[in-house]
Design a protein around this motif. Structure first.
Motif, PDB file in Angstrom:
ATOM      1  N   MET A   1      -8.621  -6.121  11.948  1.00  0.00           N
ATOM      2  CA  MET A   1      -9.448  -6.548  13.050  1.00  0.00           C
ATOM      3  C   MET A   1      -9.740  -5.326  13.917  1.00  0.00           C
ATOM      4  O   MET A   1      -8.858  -4.535  14.197  1.00  0.00           O
ATOM      5  CB  MET A   1      -8.688  -7.605  13.858  1.00  0.00           C
ATOM      6  N   ASP A   2     -10.995  -5.215  14.309  1.00  0.00           N
ATOM      7  CA  ASP A   2     -11.329  -4.126  15.209  1.00  0.00           C
ATOM      8  C   ASP A   2     -12.217  -4.646  16.339  1.00  0.00           C
ATOM      9  O   ASP A   2     -12.879  -5.670  16.201  1.00  0.00           O
ATOM     10  CB  ASP A   2     -12.006  -2.969  14.461  1.00  0.00           C
ATOM     11  N   VAL A   3     -12.177  -3.933  17.465  1.00  0.00           N
ATOM     12  CA  VAL A   3     -12.996  -4.275  18.621  1.00  0.00           C
ATOM     13  C   VAL A   3     -14.109  -3.249  18.725  1.00  0.00           C
ATOM     14  O   VAL A   3     -13.861  -2.052  18.622  1.00  0.00           O
ATOM     15  CB  VAL A   3     -12.164  -4.293  19.921  1.00  0.00           C
ATOM     16  N   ARG A   4     -15.312  -3.755  18.913  1.00  0.00           N
ATOM     17  CA  ARG A   4     -16.482  -2.876  19.023  1.00  0.00           C
ATOM     18  C   ARG A   4     -17.208  -3.153  20.321  1.00  0.00           C
ATOM     19  O   ARG A   4     -17.302  -4.297  20.765  1.00  0.00           O
ATOM     20  CB  ARG A   4     -17.450  -3.135  17.877  1.00  0.00           C
ATOM     21  N   SER A   5     -17.754  -2.098  20.887  1.00  0.00           N
ATOM     22  CA  SER A   5     -18.671  -2.224  22.007  1.00  0.00           C
ATOM     23  C   SER A   5     -20.029  -2.555  21.420  1.00  0.00           C
ATOM     24  O   SER A   5     -20.483  -1.876  20.491  1.00  0.00           O
ATOM     25  CB  SER A   5     -18.708  -0.917  22.800  1.00  0.00           C
ATOM     26  N   LEU A   6     -20.655  -3.599  21.901  1.00  0.00           N
ATOM     27  CA  LEU A   6     -21.917  -4.077  21.333  1.00  0.00           C
ATOM     28  C   LEU A   6     -23.048  -3.899  22.334  1.00  0.00           C
ATOM     29  O   LEU A   6     -22.814  -3.751  23.531  1.00  0.00           O
ATOM     30  CB  LEU A   6     -21.782  -5.549  20.950  1.00  0.00           C
ATOM     31  N   GLY A   7     -24.274  -3.951  21.838  1.00  0.00           N
ATOM     32  CA  GLY A   7     -25.447  -3.839  22.687  1.00  0.00           C
ATOM     33  C   GLY A   7     -25.972  -5.195  23.110  1.00  0.00           C
ATOM     34  O   GLY A   7     -25.581  -6.237  22.569  1.00  0.00           O
ATOM     35  N   ALA A   8     -26.874  -5.189  24.060  1.00  0.00           N
ATOM     36  CA  ALA A   8     -27.459  -6.429  24.582  1.00  0.00           C
ATOM     37  C   ALA A   8     -28.044  -7.317  23.482  1.00  0.00           C
ATOM     38  O   ALA A   8     -27.878  -8.539  23.540  1.00  0.00           O
ATOM     39  CB  ALA A   8     -28.496  -6.107  25.654  1.00  0.00           C
ATOM     40  N   PRO A   9     -28.718  -6.772  22.465  1.00  0.00           N
ATOM     41  CA  PRO A   9     -29.263  -7.652  21.418  1.00  0.00           C
ATOM     42  C   PRO A   9     -28.183  -8.422  20.647  1.00  0.00           C
ATOM     43  O   PRO A   9     -28.462  -9.476  20.068  1.00  0.00           O
ATOM     44  CB  PRO A   9     -30.005  -6.689  20.481  1.00  0.00           C
ATOM     45  N   ASP A  10     -26.957  -7.908  20.653  1.00  0.00           N
ATOM     46  CA  ASP A  10     -25.868  -8.564  19.919  1.00  0.00           C
ATOM     47  C   ASP A  10     -25.346  -9.816  20.608  1.00  0.00           C
ATOM     48  O   ASP A  10     -24.504 -10.526  20.044  1.00  0.00           O
ATOM     49  CB  ASP A  10     -24.713  -7.581  19.710  1.00  0.00           C
ATOM     50  N   VAL A  11     -25.852 -10.112  21.794  1.00  0.00           N
ATOM     51  CA  VAL A  11     -25.394 -11.304  22.507  1.00  0.00           C
ATOM     52  C   VAL A  11     -25.684 -12.577  21.700  1.00  0.00           C
ATOM     53  O   VAL A  11     -25.015 -13.592  21.873  1.00  0.00           O
ATOM     54  CB  VAL A  11     -25.997 -11.346  23.936  1.00  0.00           C
ATOM     55  N   SER A  12     -26.613 -12.487  20.766  1.00  0.00           N
ATOM     56  CA  SER A  12     -26.918 -13.647  19.913  1.00  0.00           C
ATOM     57  C   SER A  12     -25.737 -14.035  19.027  1.00  0.00           C
ATOM     58  O   SER A  12     -25.702 -15.145  18.486  1.00  0.00           O
ATOM     59  CB  SER A  12     -28.140 -13.359  19.044  1.00  0.00           C
ATOM     60  N   LEU A  13     -24.737 -13.157  18.901  1.00  0.00           N
ATOM     61  CA  LEU A  13     -23.534 -13.487  18.120  1.00  0.00           C
ATOM     62  C   LEU A  13     -22.758 -14.650  18.733  1.00  0.00           C
ATOM     63  O   LEU A  13     -21.905 -15.243  18.074  1.00  0.00           O
ATOM     64  CB  LEU A  13     -22.617 -12.269  17.998  1.00  0.00           C
ATOM     65  N   VAL A  14     -23.064 -14.991  19.975  1.00  0.00           N
ATOM     66  CA  VAL A  14     -22.424 -16.150  20.608  1.00  0.00           C
ATOM     67  C   VAL A  14     -22.606 -17.389  19.739  1.00  0.00           C
ATOM     68  O   VAL A  14     -21.707 -18.222  19.634  1.00  0.00           O
ATOM     69  CB  VAL A  14     -22.997 -16.380  22.030  1.00  0.00           C
ATOM     70  N   ALA A  15     -23.751 -17.493  19.081  1.00  0.00           N
ATOM     71  CA  ALA A  15     -24.030 -18.666  18.236  1.00  0.00           C
ATOM     72  C   ALA A  15     -23.049 -18.791  17.077  1.00  0.00           C
ATOM     73  O   ALA A  15     -22.854 -19.885  16.544  1.00  0.00           O
ATOM     74  CB  ALA A  15     -25.461 -18.592  17.705  1.00  0.00           C
ATOM     75  N   ALA A  16     -22.404 -17.689  16.680  1.00  0.00           N
ATOM     76  CA  ALA A  16     -21.468 -17.716  15.558  1.00  0.00           C
ATOM     77  C   ALA A  16     -20.079 -18.203  15.956  1.00  0.00           C
ATOM     78  O   ALA A  16     -19.238 -18.435  15.090  1.00  0.00           O
ATOM     79  CB  ALA A  16     -21.360 -16.317  14.941  1.00  0.00           C
ATOM     80  N   LEU A  17     -19.842 -18.353  17.259  1.00  0.00           N
ATOM     81  CA  LEU A  17     -18.515 -18.761  17.721  1.00  0.00           C
ATOM     82  C   LEU A  17     -18.383 -20.272  17.791  1.00  0.00           C
ATOM     83  O   LEU A  17     -19.292 -20.961  18.245  1.00  0.00           O
ATOM     84  CB  LEU A  17     -18.227 -18.172  19.104  1.00  0.00           C
ATOM     85  N   ASP A  18     -17.248 -20.772  17.366  1.00  0.00           N
ATOM     86  CA  ASP A  18     -16.919 -22.200  17.474  1.00  0.00           C
ATOM     87  C   ASP A  18     -15.921 -22.347  18.614  1.00  0.00           C
ATOM     88  O   ASP A  18     -14.740 -22.069  18.459  1.00  0.00           O
ATOM     89  CB  ASP A  18     -16.315 -22.696  16.156  1.00  0.00           C
ATOM     90  N   ARG A  19     -16.391 -22.774  19.772  1.00  0.00           N
ATOM     91  CA  ARG A  19     -15.499 -22.868  20.928  1.00  0.00           C
ATOM     92  C   ARG A  19     -14.736 -24.200  20.967  1.00  0.00           C
ATOM     93  O   ARG A  19     -13.998 -24.471  21.902  1.00  0.00           O
ATOM     94  CB  ARG A  19     -16.276 -22.675  22.226  1.00  0.00           C
ATOM     95  N   SER A  20     -14.885 -25.031  19.965  1.00  0.00           N
ATOM     96  CA  SER A  20     -14.247 -26.347  19.972  1.00  0.00           C
ATOM     97  C   SER A  20     -12.728 -26.219  20.016  1.00  0.00           C
ATOM     98  O   SER A  20     -12.159 -25.224  19.575  1.00  0.00           O
ATOM     99  CB  SER A  20     -14.674 -27.164  18.750  1.00  0.00           C
ATOM    100  N   GLU A  21     -12.094 -27.236  20.575  1.00  0.00           N
ATOM    101  CA  GLU A  21     -10.624 -27.267  20.621  1.00  0.00           C
ATOM    102  C   GLU A  21     -10.137 -28.663  20.968  1.00  0.00           C
ATOM    103  O   GLU A  21     -10.890 -29.490  21.462  1.00  0.00           O
ATOM    104  CB  GLU A  21     -10.081 -26.254  21.626  1.00  0.00           C
ATOM    105  N   HIS A  22      -8.872 -28.891  20.701  1.00  0.00           N
ATOM    106  CA  HIS A  22      -8.206 -30.123  21.104  1.00  0.00           C
ATOM    107  C   HIS A  22      -7.259 -29.767  22.245  1.00  0.00           C
ATOM    108  O   HIS A  22      -6.483 -28.828  22.140  1.00  0.00           O
ATOM    109  CB  HIS A  22      -7.424 -30.749  19.954  1.00  0.00           C
TER     110      HIS A  22
END
Length: 134
Positions: A1-22
């Motif tokens: 796992m690595d952490v990267r600094s991303l640019g403003a256009p990469d904010v669309s990656l939010v759509a790839a996250l599943d924030r669901s939880e119990h």
């Protein structure tokens, strides 16, 4: 796992996250003390993929994009090329104060250290910018 600094256009990656939880336990500050209270919503869904209302992908993208345009930085935790989580840190939100305005790890990637590496990277950026509080 690595952490990267991303640019403003990469904010669309939010759509790839599943924030669901119990949620089994909910807390509230009552009379200055952290106390358990009845759970108001046990099953939190993922962000809504369509529309622009509350809890939609579009709303989250807009929120993150606005924070970035105000001086925030987008960070991503990745497993190879797969986004595990995202964070937005504004290292100079106020004098000596940084703001971690967004931190989510996708449900299938939780309990693997993603939140911790994003937190650590945000703290490092904040300290480097002179923040004393986050």
């Amino acid at each position: 796992m690595d952490v990267r600094s991303l640019g403003a256009p990469d904010v669309s990656l939010v759509a790839a996250l599943d924030r669901s939880e119990h949620v089994d336990v909910e807390y509230a500050v009552i009379d200055g003390r952290l106390s358990e209270r009845p759970v108001s919503m046990a099953d939190i869904p993922s962000w809504f993929p369509t529309g622009s209302g509350e809890h939609s992908v579009a709303e989250q993208v807009e929120f993150c994009a606005a924070r970035i345009s105000e001086g925030g930085m987008l960070l991503g935790a990745f497993d190879d090329e797969r986004p595990m989580g995202l964070a937005v840190i504004h290292p100079e939100f106020e004098p000596r104060l940084a703001w971690l305005s967004f931190l989510y790890v996708s449900r299938p990637c939780r309990r693997r250290g993603g939140a911790g590496v994003l937190w650590d990277a945000a703290v490092h950026i904040a300290v480097e910018a002179g923040a004393e509080s986050l």
